[in-house]
Design a protein around this motif. Structure first.
Motif, PDB file in Angstrom:
ATOM      1  N   PHE A 122     -21.342   7.452  -1.852  1.00  0.00           N
ATOM      2  CA  PHE A 122     -20.564   7.666  -3.064  1.00  0.00           C
ATOM      3  C   PHE A 122     -19.143   7.127  -2.910  1.00  0.00           C
ATOM      4  CE2 PHE A 122     -17.920  10.477  -5.771  1.00  0.00           C
ATOM      5  CZ  PHE A 122     -18.455  10.128  -6.998  1.00  0.00           C
ATOM      6  N   SER A 123     -18.499   7.410  -1.780  1.00  0.00           N
ATOM      7  CA  SER A 123     -17.124   6.952  -1.567  1.00  0.00           C
ATOM      8  C   SER A 123     -17.063   5.440  -1.386  1.00  0.00           C
ATOM      9  CB  SER A 123     -16.512   7.659  -0.355  1.00  0.00           C
ATOM     10  OG  SER A 123     -17.296   7.445   0.812  1.00  0.00           O
ATOM     11  N   ALA A 124     -18.085   4.843  -0.757  1.00  0.00           N
ATOM     12  CA  ALA A 124     -18.111   3.384  -0.630  1.00  0.00           C
ATOM     13  C   ALA A 124     -18.222   2.730  -2.003  1.00  0.00           C
ATOM     14  CB  ALA A 124     -19.274   2.955   0.263  1.00  0.00           C
ATOM     15  N   GLY A 125     -18.997   3.346  -2.905  1.00  0.00           N
ATOM     16  CA  GLY A 125     -19.090   2.822  -4.268  1.00  0.00           C
ATOM     17  C   GLY A 125     -17.773   2.941  -5.010  1.00  0.00           C
ATOM     18  N   LEU A 126     -17.077   4.078  -4.848  1.00  0.00           N
ATOM     19  CA  LEU A 126     -15.761   4.224  -5.473  1.00  0.00           C
ATOM     20  C   LEU A 126     -14.791   3.157  -4.977  1.00  0.00           C
ATOM     21  CD1 LEU A 126     -15.076   8.078  -5.540  1.00  0.00           C
ATOM     22  CD2 LEU A 126     -15.507   6.578  -7.483  1.00  0.00           C
ATOM     23  N   HIS A 127     -14.808   2.928  -3.667  1.00  0.00           N
ATOM     24  CA  HIS A 127     -13.926   1.901  -3.101  1.00  0.00           C
ATOM     25  C   HIS A 127     -14.239   0.524  -3.670  1.00  0.00           C
ATOM     26  CE1 HIS A 127     -11.868  -0.631  -0.151  1.00  0.00           C
ATOM     27  NE2 HIS A 127     -13.015  -1.269   0.021  1.00  0.00           N
ATOM     28  N   PHE A 128     -15.513   0.222  -3.816  1.00  0.00           N
ATOM     29  CA  PHE A 128     -15.917  -1.095  -4.320  1.00  0.00           C
ATOM     30  C   PHE A 128     -15.405  -1.321  -5.741  1.00  0.00           C
ATOM     31  CE2 PHE A 128     -18.941  -3.721  -6.693  1.00  0.00           C
ATOM     32  CZ  PHE A 128     -18.986  -4.861  -5.915  1.00  0.00           C
ATOM     33  N   TRP A 129     -15.475  -0.303  -6.582  1.00  0.00           N
ATOM     34  CA  TRP A 129     -15.090  -0.460  -7.982  1.00  0.00           C
ATOM     35  C   TRP A 129     -13.593  -0.300  -8.210  1.00  0.00           C
ATOM     36  CZ3 TRP A 129     -18.176  -2.856 -11.059  1.00  0.00           C
ATOM     37  CH2 TRP A 129     -19.545  -2.764 -10.892  1.00  0.00           C
ATOM     38  N   LEU A 148      -8.949   3.823  -1.091  1.00  0.00           N
ATOM     39  CA  LEU A 148      -9.839   4.852  -0.573  1.00  0.00           C
ATOM     40  C   LEU A 148     -10.417   4.374   0.754  1.00  0.00           C
ATOM     41  CD1 LEU A 148     -11.256   7.572  -1.042  1.00  0.00           C
ATOM     42  CD2 LEU A 148     -13.079   6.327  -2.217  1.00  0.00           C
ATOM     43  N   ALA A 149     -10.042   5.056   1.839  1.00  0.00           N
ATOM     44  CA  ALA A 149     -10.514   4.677   3.178  1.00  0.00           C
ATOM     45  C   ALA A 149     -11.874   5.329   3.422  1.00  0.00           C
ATOM     46  CB  ALA A 149      -9.498   5.095   4.229  1.00  0.00           C
ATOM     47  N   TYR A 150     -12.898   4.757   2.805  1.00  0.00           N
ATOM     48  CA  TYR A 150     -14.234   5.362   2.832  1.00  0.00           C
ATOM     49  C   TYR A 150     -14.855   5.350   4.214  1.00  0.00           C
ATOM     50  CZ  TYR A 150     -16.111   0.621   3.030  1.00  0.00           C
ATOM     51  OH  TYR A 150     -16.408  -0.653   3.413  1.00  0.00           O
ATOM     52  N   VAL A 182       0.851  -1.190   0.000  1.00  0.00           N
ATOM     53  CA  VAL A 182       0.000   0.000   0.000  1.00  0.00           C
ATOM     54  C   VAL A 182       0.887   1.240   0.000  1.00  0.00           C
ATOM     55  CG1 VAL A 182      -1.732   1.320   1.264  1.00  0.00           C
ATOM     56  CG2 VAL A 182      -1.897  -1.174   1.145  1.00  0.00           C
ATOM     57  N   GLY A 183       0.718   2.081  -1.023  1.00  0.00           N
ATOM     58  CA  GLY A 183       1.519   3.292  -1.114  1.00  0.00           C
ATOM     59  C   GLY A 183       0.787   4.536  -0.668  1.00  0.00           C
ATOM     60  N   VAL A 184      -0.540   4.577  -0.887  1.00  0.00           N
ATOM     61  CA  VAL A 184      -1.348   5.740  -0.517  1.00  0.00           C
ATOM     62  C   VAL A 184      -2.677   5.255   0.050  1.00  0.00           C
ATOM     63  CG1 VAL A 184      -2.485   7.859  -1.309  1.00  0.00           C
ATOM     64  CG2 VAL A 184      -0.319   7.153  -2.353  1.00  0.00           C
ATOM     65  N   ILE A 185      -3.073   5.835   1.174  1.00  0.00           N
ATOM     66  CA  ILE A 185      -4.418   5.634   1.715  1.00  0.00           C
ATOM     67  C   ILE A 185      -5.103   6.994   1.674  1.00  0.00           C
ATOM     68  CG2 ILE A 185      -5.814   4.994   3.710  1.00  0.00           C
ATOM     69  CD1 ILE A 185      -3.612   3.110   4.559  1.00  0.00           C
ATOM     70  N   GLN A 186      -6.066   7.109   0.785  1.00  0.00           N
ATOM     71  CA  GLN A 186      -6.785   8.372   0.611  1.00  0.00           C
ATOM     72  C   GLN A 186      -8.021   8.386   1.494  1.00  0.00           C
ATOM     73  OE1 GLN A 186      -6.323  11.347  -1.505  1.00  0.00           O
ATOM     74  NE2 GLN A 186      -7.808  11.850   0.095  1.00  0.00           N
ATOM     75  N   THR A 187      -8.101   9.357   2.398  1.00  0.00           N
ATOM     76  CA  THR A 187      -9.298   9.492   3.219  1.00  0.00           C
ATOM     77  C   THR A 187     -10.376  10.257   2.449  1.00  0.00           C
ATOM     78  OG1 THR A 187      -8.643  11.597   4.223  1.00  0.00           O
ATOM     79  CG2 THR A 187      -7.824   9.567   5.253  1.00  0.00           C
ATOM     80  N   VAL A 188     -11.567  10.271   2.985  1.00  0.00           N
ATOM     81  CA  VAL A 188     -12.676  11.011   2.381  1.00  0.00           C
ATOM     82  C   VAL A 188     -12.958  12.217   3.265  1.00  0.00           C
ATOM     83  CG1 VAL A 188     -15.057  10.914   1.585  1.00  0.00           C
ATOM     84  CG2 VAL A 188     -13.605   8.873   1.448  1.00  0.00           C
ATOM     85  N   PRO A 189     -12.422  13.382   2.928  1.00  0.00           N
ATOM     86  CA  PRO A 189     -12.624  14.559   3.784  1.00  0.00           C
ATOM     87  C   PRO A 189     -14.056  15.070   3.724  1.00  0.00           C
ATOM     88  CG  PRO A 189     -11.421  15.164   1.795  1.00  0.00           C
ATOM     89  CD  PRO A 189     -11.540  13.680   1.775  1.00  0.00           C
ATOM     90  N   ILE A 190     -14.552  15.472   4.877  1.00  0.00           N
ATOM     91  CA  ILE A 190     -15.889  16.048   4.992  1.00  0.00           C
ATOM     92  C   ILE A 190     -15.777  17.571   4.918  1.00  0.00           C
ATOM     93  CG2 ILE A 190     -17.887  16.324   6.492  1.00  0.00           C
ATOM     94  CD1 ILE A 190     -17.645  13.558   5.286  1.00  0.00           C
ATOM     95  N   ALA A 191     -16.602  18.184   4.082  1.00  0.00           N
ATOM     96  CA  ALA A 191     -16.603  19.638   3.977  1.00  0.00           C
ATOM     97  C   ALA A 191     -17.185  20.252   5.252  1.00  0.00           C
ATOM     98  CB  ALA A 191     -17.408  20.071   2.754  1.00  0.00           C
TER      99      ALA A 191
END
Length: 290
Positions: free
Chosen positions: A38-45, A103-105, A7-16
């Motif tokens: 939306f982020s859970a769907g991105l992670h799945f795909w 993506l750490a959704y 694992v090189g990058v773990i991208q979090t999902v920032p909340i506005a």
């Protein structure tokens, strides 16, 4: 990251958060309400070929520094020179070197501020448009994974689609005017699309936000997900949640043509060689005395 060496990058999902204007608060609501699904769907795909957004991420710094030196594109800006939207390119370079981006959704505690006004958002999008169009020149770079090539293409089309939408509106308007004021030179086998049907199609596009990535059904599914998980109270209850979603859809529909006009202009100016020249940012810290 310690348990998974590749694992090189773990991208979090920032909340506005933390903005007070109506424009920003609508975005903050959308981030809270629709973002988790939306982020859970991105992670799945995407799985390990995910996106890096340039901030709010956990990075294996040694690998990042070794593999993510950005190339300088041949030619002059705006489509040549320094790459403006660096993050997608860096994720692709990490993937080519054998590292994964996830993506750490479901990881909480990550936040960011959004533009307070539409003009601030469009100033940011001007740079993003130029950077995403530059990605098209990297589409066939040797060694990149197909997922990252699709991210390049999707990013460019997020702006080019506005230009295509504007072109469709101009041509369809001209067709409607021509049908009224000019006699057709050839017989047509098919009747023109009725005005009501054309209007319905346009309203459908506006109801989805025009250029937003998630269609209207995402809002409906988000309401169901929030309700099933018993989180509606955090939004003031189920009724207020539904009203908030409706107001968000209406405001997005009103702003969609404005965003379309801006994005179409950005694409056109990039194609004729006009480049982004930097954003004016208002500092928060006062200059020290003396």
């Amino acid at each position: 990251m310690q348990q998974h060496p590749q694992v090189g990058v773990i991208q979090t999902v920032p909340i506005a958060w933390q903005r007070r204007s109506l424009f920003a608060r609508v975005q903050q609501f959308a981030s809270r309400a629709y973002g988790p699904m939306f982020s859970a769907g991105l992670h799945f795909w995407q799985l390990g070929d995910g996106q890096y957004w340039g901030h709010n991420a956990i990075i294996r710094t040694a690998a990042f520094m070794r593999h993510c030196a950005l190339p300088r594109l041949p030619g002059k800006p705006p489509l040549g020179g320094e790459i403006l939207s660096h993050d997608f390119v860096e994720a692709a370079l990490m993937g080519r070197a054998g590292w994964t981006t996830w993506l750490a959704y479901d990881l909480d505690g990550s936040y960011e501020e959004v533009p307070s006004t539409l003009l601030e958002e469009m100033s940011r999008d001007r740079r993003w448009c130029q950077g995403n169009l530059q990605h098209m020149r990297l589409l066939f770079t040797e060694g990149l994974f197909g997922a990252h090539r699709m991210l390049f293409l999707n990013g460019a089309l997020s702006y080019v689609s506005a230009f295509l939408w504007a072109t469709f509106l101009v041509l369809s308007t001209w067709e409607a005017v021509a049908n009224v004021f000019f006699e057709p030179t050839i017989s047509r086998r098919a009747e023109p699309v009725p005005g009501v049907a054309g209007l319905a199609a346009e309203l459908g596009a506006l109801a989805t936000g025009g250029d937003r990535h998630d269609p209207l059904r995402a809002e409906v599914l988000s309401i169901l997900l929030i309700t099933v998980h018993g989180q509606a109270k955090a939004y003031g209850g189920f009724l207020r949640l539904v009203v908030s979603v409706i107001l968000d859809v209406l405001l997005s529909s009103l702003l969609a043509p404005i965003r379309m006009a801006f994005h179409s202009r950005f694409v056109f100016t990039n194609l004729i060689g006009e480049r982004w020249c930097g954003a004016r940012r208002r500092g928060r810290m006062r200059r020290p005395p003396g």
